[in-house]
Design an enzyme around this catalytic site. Sequence first.
Site, PDB file in Angstrom:
ATOM      1  N   CYS A   1       0.794  -1.225   0.000  1.00 50.49           N
ATOM      2  CA  CYS A   1       0.000   0.000   0.000  1.00 50.49           C
ATOM      3  C   CYS A   1       0.838   1.292   0.000  1.00 50.49           C
ATOM      4  O   CYS A   1       1.362   1.664  -1.032  1.00 50.49           O
ATOM      5  CB  CYS A   1      -0.986  -0.049   1.161  1.00 50.49           C
ATOM      6  SG  CYS A   1      -2.397   1.039   0.903  1.00 50.49           S
TER       7      CYS A   1
ATOM      8  N   HIS B   1      -3.384  -5.646   2.292  1.00 48.45           N
ATOM      9  CA  HIS B   1      -3.059  -5.862   3.703  1.00 48.45           C
ATOM     10  C   HIS B   1      -3.708  -7.201   4.052  1.00 48.45           C
ATOM     11  O   HIS B   1      -3.977  -8.014   3.199  1.00 48.45           O
ATOM     12  CB  HIS B   1      -3.693  -4.772   4.578  1.00 48.45           C
ATOM     13  CG  HIS B   1      -3.273  -3.387   4.236  1.00 48.45           C
ATOM     14  ND1 HIS B   1      -2.104  -2.835   4.691  1.00 48.45           N
ATOM     15  CD2 HIS B   1      -3.880  -2.407   3.517  1.00 48.45           C
ATOM     16  CE1 HIS B   1      -2.022  -1.579   4.266  1.00 48.45           C
ATOM     17  NE2 HIS B   1      -3.081  -1.300   3.549  1.00 48.45           N
TER      18      HIS B   1
HETATM   19  N1  GLN Z   1      -2.237   6.914   2.117  1.00 48.79           N
HETATM   20  C1  GLN Z   1      -2.385   6.004   1.068  1.00 48.79           C
HETATM   21  C2  GLN Z   1      -3.782   5.930   0.484  1.00 48.79           C
HETATM   22  O1  GLN Z   1      -4.783   6.100   1.190  1.00 48.79           O
HETATM   23  C3  GLN Z   1      -1.930   4.648   1.568  1.00 48.79           C
HETATM   24  C4  GLN Z   1      -2.896   3.994   2.522  1.00 48.79           C
HETATM   25  C5  GLN Z   1      -2.394   2.695   3.081  1.00 48.79           C
HETATM   26  O2  GLN Z   1      -1.192   2.432   3.124  1.00 48.79           O
HETATM   27  N2  GLN Z   1      -3.288   1.873   3.574  1.00 48.79           N
HETATM   28  O3  GLN Z   1      -3.877   5.720  -0.707  1.00 48.79           O
END
Ligand code: GLN
Length: 257
Positions: A109, A206
């Site tokens: 992510c 995740h």
């Molecule tokens: N901030 C990024 C987004 O919302 C990554 C989010 C995350 O790592 N879950 O796209």
Amino acid sequence: MSTEVKVYEHTTPGAARGRIRLLQLYPRDMNIYGDWGNTLVLIRRAQWVGYDVELTSYDPGEELPGAVDLVVGGGGQDSGQERIKDDLVMRGPELVAWAADGVPMLVICGLYQLFGHRFLTGTGDQIPGIGLIDAQTVAGPGRLIGNIALKSEDFGTVIGYENHSGLTTLGPEARPFGTVTSGDGNNGRDRTEGARVHHVIGTYLHGSLLPKNPRVADWLLARAVEHGGGTWEPEPLTDPVEEWAERARRVALSRPR
Ligand code: GLN
């Protein structure tokens, strides 16, 4: 701030078949939705099948180890990405060189986004990436949240959980991690999920990803052992862990988004 390399030893009970130098990137700022579980799975599976693991964690301003066999990094909010961005850009050339040398990496992510060229946030800021993965990300109008499943050539059905606002588009140098069968993936439009280049996997999954997808964990461990000059000859697993992983996969697949 400490400039020592922090190393944690995880040894296997019998005579080790080999040793894996594992580096966890930015655990302080980039480690949400259970991403640390990926590191735990890598350590435990390696030990169960006969390999020692030397775990090093790296936060901004610390020393990087001279050589590693496997790199793992998690997700983070935009604010976490802001905190690590300068350090990551400084470390970019080392990470790019390691990847070109065949070091396997798993980035989830927020770090996946910053392994690409750039992330344009919802407030119009541009967070630069390191360009290790040919991809770029722009914040979308909403968040893409829920259980997600993909089909992947090397790993079969891969299951995880996504929660991101960024919409990622791959360039020609990156191939997707998989094709989305349920969920949104990179951008909710082209059914691609994640990216692969060399032995690097970037993904929005995740979940944690590796407890539910032991095939991906073993692939990373195998590449890591080979990178260290060894051969991947795992002892057979006797525990019912594969059965637990299978149950977790079934539950995730059966849940509505
Ligand atoms: N901030 C990024 C987004 O919302 C990554 C989010 C995350 O790592 N879950 O796209």
